[in-house]
Write a protein that holds these residues in place. Structure first.
Motif, PDB file in Angstrom:
ATOM      1  N   LYS A   6       0.991  -1.068   0.099  1.00 33.20           N
ATOM      2  CA  LYS A   6      -0.379   0.214  -0.156  1.00 33.20           C
ATOM      3  C   LYS A   6       1.001   1.431   0.053  1.00 33.20           C
ATOM      4  O   LYS A   6       1.669   1.554   0.849  1.00 33.20           O
ATOM      5  CB  LYS A   6      -0.278  -0.056   0.728  1.00 33.20           C
ATOM      6  N   ASP A  16      -2.322  -0.144  -4.083  1.00 31.91           N
ATOM      7  CA  ASP A  16      -3.552  -0.578  -3.313  1.00 31.91           C
ATOM      8  C   ASP A  16      -3.105  -1.863  -3.490  1.00 31.91           C
ATOM      9  O   ASP A  16      -4.129  -2.133  -4.752  1.00 31.91           O
ATOM     10  CB  ASP A  16      -4.776  -0.636  -2.420  1.00 31.91           C
ATOM     11  N   ASN A  75       3.811  -0.847   3.869  1.00 30.44           N
ATOM     12  CA  ASN A  75       3.110   0.451   4.004  1.00 30.44           C
ATOM     13  C   ASN A  75       4.181   1.014   3.828  1.00 30.44           C
ATOM     14  O   ASN A  75       4.960   1.218   4.621  1.00 30.44           O
ATOM     15  CB  ASN A  75       2.027  -0.107   5.082  1.00 30.44           C
TER      16      ASN A  75
END
Length: 80
Positions: A6, A16, A75
């Protein structure tokens, strides 16, 4: 098995989805994240972020940020 990546910026979610690998411009140098990478949190420098998904290789120029890797979840928060 794949990584769940992401990428977010202050303006939007850039990507994502599932990827095979990610290369980021870490503060101490560029490094690659593969499946089952050790947990890590690192700041990012201005540079090239590269990821590969089922559609091929993608590049994104970033102006810094940070990356967190944990249990095949990557992330990334970046300034574009």
């Amino acid at each position: 098995m794949s990584l769940n990546l992401k990428i977010v910026s202050p303006e939007k979610v850039v990507f994502d989805g599932a990827v095979e690998r990610v290369v980021v411009p870490g503060t101490s140098g560029e490094f690659e994240i593969l499946v089952n990478h050790a947990p890590i949190i690192s700041t990012l420098e201005k540079g090239r972020l590269v990821y590969q998904d089922s559609e091929g290789r993608h590049e994104l120029m970033v102006n810094g940020g940070f990356v967190e890797v944990q249990k095949n979840n990557v992330n990334i928060c970046v300034e574009l």
